[in-house]
Structure formats: C-alpha cells, structure tokens
Enzyme design. Structure first.
Site, mmCIF file in Angstrom:
data_model
loop_
_atom_site.group_PDB
_atom_site.id
_atom_site.type_symbol
_atom_site.label_atom_id
_atom_site.label_comp_id
_atom_site.label_asym_id
_atom_site.label_seq_id
_atom_site.Cartn_x
_atom_site.Cartn_y
_atom_site.Cartn_z
ATOM 1 C CB ALA A 129 -0.930 0.002 1.210
ATOM 2 C CD GLU A 132 -1.200 8.387 1.801
ATOM 3 O OE1 GLU A 132 -0.534 7.799 2.668
ATOM 4 O OE2 GLU A 132 -1.406 9.621 1.813
ATOM 5 C CB THR A 163 -2.781 -5.125 -6.383
ATOM 6 O OG1 THR A 163 -2.710 -4.175 -7.452
ATOM 7 C CG2 THR A 163 -2.938 -6.520 -6.961
ATOM 8 C CG HIS A 182 11.616 11.073 -1.185
ATOM 9 N ND1 HIS A 182 12.417 11.566 -2.190
ATOM 10 C CD2 HIS A 182 10.373 10.963 -1.719
ATOM 11 C CE1 HIS A 182 11.701 11.742 -3.283
ATOM 12 N NE2 HIS A 182 10.455 11.389 -3.019
ATOM 13 C CD GLU A 246 5.069 -2.386 -8.683
ATOM 14 O OE1 GLU A 246 3.885 -2.086 -8.913
ATOM 15 O OE2 GLU A 246 5.737 -1.888 -7.748
ATOM 16 N NE ARG A 247 8.774 2.179 -12.122
ATOM 17 C CZ ARG A 247 9.360 3.308 -11.721
ATOM 18 N NH1 ARG A 247 10.664 3.503 -11.943
ATOM 19 N NH2 ARG A 247 8.663 4.237 -11.094
ATOM 20 N N GLY A 343 -12.824 -8.390 -35.513
ATOM 21 C CA GLY A 343 -14.056 -7.688 -35.849
ATOM 22 C C GLY A 343 -15.065 -7.763 -34.724
#
Length: 386
Positions: A129, A132, A163, A182, A246-247, A343
């Site tokens: 997490a 925000e 997630t 930071h 992660e990337r 299609g």
C-alpha cells in the site's frame, strides 16, 4: 529448433519450468478465468496449488524460502499469460512479488517466518500500500501517519488502488514516521485483522477484473513496532530498490500479452473466410500480422536483455523504464489490432482477446505511468547532453 545455449532464458532447467507452468495454467487457470473475472478475485486455493508446484517462490532469496531469480519469474509470467491467463491473473496470483520482497530483503527472521514464508507457501496473501487519494505517483506526498506509542505505532490514513486489498492477510504499508519528504517515510506491516483496519470498498475496474483492488482505511490501528521493515525513514530507498523488479514484471506482461493476442489471431485469419477467401490471403491482414510480430520480437528481445542485466546486478533503472514503456506500447498496439482483426467477435466478452485488450491498458499506468517513465529516461538523456 536450434536452442541458443548462451540464452539464459533457454537452459534445460528453464525449458522444464516452461513446461511445468504451461501444464499448470492449462489445468488450474484457463478453465476458470471466466468465473474469476465474474467473481472479481481468485481463490486462495489457486495460491496453494501454485505453491505446491513451486511457482510462488520464484525470484525470492533462498534464505527467505525462495528459489530461482527474476528470469525464472519472467518465464512464469510468460507461460501464465501464454496459456490462457492474463495480466489480471498475474496481478492476483503474484501479488506477493510486490508485497513481500521488501520484507525478505530486510532479513528479519521473525518477519520472514510470519509473512514471507506463508506467502510463498500460498497460506497468506499480501498487499503493498503506497498510493493515497490525491497523491498518485508522488510517493513523497504520502500522509498516512504512524506515531510511535511505546512498543507500537498508531496508524491513521487511507490508501487506494491497492492490489489484492480485499483479500490480503497483511499489508506492507508506506507510512510517515518523520517529517515531510522522502526521508520521513517508513515501511510497516499491518495485519488486516487488526482493530481499526478496514477495506473501504472494492474498486470496479475496466480490466484486470479477477485481480481485486481496494481502498483501505487505517483508523487508530495499533501495529507492533516489531513490524517495522528495516529502519525508520528508509521506505523510499527500499521502494526504489524493488521498484525496478515490479516494472520489469509489468514489461514482461506487456510482450507476453501481445504474443498471446497474436497467437489467438493466427488461427482465426486462416479459418475465417470473407468474400470467398481466408483473411490470411488479404494483404492488409498479412501486413498487420507482420507489424504485430515485429513489435513483439523487439519488445521481448529488449525486455529480456534488461531482465538478464538486472539479475546480474547492473544498474538498469533507466533501461527498465524504457523496457516498460516499449512493452506497454507494443501491447496496446497488438491487442488493438487483434480486436480489429477479429471484428465483431473481438468485441464480445467471451473472446479472450477482448479480455487482453482491457487488461493490457493498465500496463502503461501501473508501476509508474508512461509519463513518469519518460521523466526517468529524459533525466538520463539530458544529463549526458550537459
């Protein structure tokens, strides 16, 4: 087929891994995707089955119960998507790859025993997490506060776009333990059965529907100080260290999704007859196929090279940003063309390319949007020009 023995993706062990994942996906995943898409999540039984096959431990250090490296994880992603899974399925099943690496890297034996090993065994589900409401990619703007009170922290705040947030047993949460910026951020593991923690709501999304996403609320949640991951004030450094992984995960999903879409298109253009001839005989379709295959090959070759360099420990953050953008753009192009070639059938929910079209859209947003990646890239390019 001649196998390039110098290719780290094509060793005997990794070909065996491919076969294992392919069989697992065809048996455990593909037949259930429609149900999980409707349910909005995957069951814990899937995590346990994957763990039993040795698939959840890939990319984690042996000291934490892991095995293999990021190349093995990339192969897992390729085969999951290539045999009927999806980016959403990867997000749900592999949620531990974003929730637990920081805990494993910090090396606290009790935290590893309580959170990492159960996640790799398929017994616990974790979330990460960061985001925000109102902060987006601005990690420095995180405001969820964790105030020390004896041997606990008291946490107050909210997170969004998380997630596996509705299913998580624990949430590795970015909190503010110090001043602005930071340097005031820390990582804290929050058990979801702790009083004051709640899921605000499940978020309904355009795609990746089998991967549950939630808003989380922290209302005077008392978290043991022993759940601090690393030292206070080190969250940003820990996040940046793991963010490349992660990337790359998302970049692999990009070219794998594109390849799956092309694989679904090829039999369709051979079988579908219009105006007395198969679609494969039409020059416009043949050229579409050629461009799709070319872009996939370029993306896969580049991303795999960056993954191999990442595993070797090279500093590749800029190349990771390039790889993510390249693969995401390739995915968007290919799934668009796949739907167009199918299609009307490509627009029907029962067609797998429709799911890939929706799921693929997230890849240029998650893990740092394309625009953020371009900032990373341009900073390097401009610094060399000065």
């Amino acid at each position: 087929m001649v196998v390039n023995s110098a290719d780290p993706f094509e060793t005997d062990e990794r070909r065996a891994l491919r076969a294992l994942v392919a069989a697992f996906t065809e048996r455990e995943v593909a037949p259930n995707m429609d149900t999980w898409e409707q349910d909005g999540s995957v069951p814990i039984e899937l995590h346990r089955a994957a763990a039993k096959s040795g698939l959840l431990e890939l990319g984690f250090p042996e000291a934490a119960g892991g095995a293999g490296d990021y190349i093995d994880l990339a192969i897992l992603i390729e085969e999951l998507i290539g045999h009927g899974g999806s980016p959403g399925l990867c997000g749900a099943l592999l949620t531990h790859t974003i929730a637990a690496p920081h805990i494993a890297a910090a090396g606290d034996p009790e935290q590893i025993a309580k959170y990492v090993r159960p996640a790799l065994d398929g017994r616990k589900i974790g979330s990460l997490a960061i985001t925000e409401p109102g902060t987006g990619s601005d990690v420095a703007g995180v405001g969820t506060a964790a105030v020390r009170d004896g041997d606990h922290y008291v946490v107050n705040g909210a997170k969004t776009y998380i997630t596996s947030g509705t299913r998580a047993d624990f949430v590795t949460t970015v909190v503010r333990t110090g001043g602005p910026g930071h340097s005031g951020l820390s990582l804290l593991i929050v058990d979801t059965d702790t009083p004051g923690f709640s899921v605000g709501r499940r978020l309904e999304k355009m795609g990746c529907r089998c991967s549950d996403t939630a808003e989380l609320h922290y209302d005077n949640v008392r978290v043991p100080a022993a759940n601090l991951v690393g030292a206070e004030g080190t969250a940003f450094k820990q996040l940046m260290t793991r963010l490349d992984g992660e990337r790359l995960n998302l970049a692999v999903q990009g070219y794998a999704t594109a390849q799956r879409a092309l694989d679904l298109v090829l039999p369709w253009v051979e079988d579908r007859v219009t105006f007395g001839a198969p679609l494969a005989s039409r020059q416009v379709i043949r050229h579409k196929i050629a461009e799709m295959a070319t872009q996939i090959t370029v993306a896969r070759t580049f991303v795999r090279d960056v993954v191999a360099r990442y595993v070797r420990g090279e500093a590749v953050s800029v190349e990771v940003a390039m790889a993510k953008n390249t693969a995401a753009q390739t995915c968007e192009f290919v799934v668009h063309e796949a739907v167009q070639i199918f299609g009307g059938m490509g627009y029907v929910r029962e067609n797998e390319v429709e799911r890939l079209y929706r799921d693929g859209r997230l890849l240029s947003i998650g893990g740092g949007a394309t625009e953020i990646m371009n900032e990373v890239i341009s900073n390097r390019v401009l610094s060399r020009a000065r």
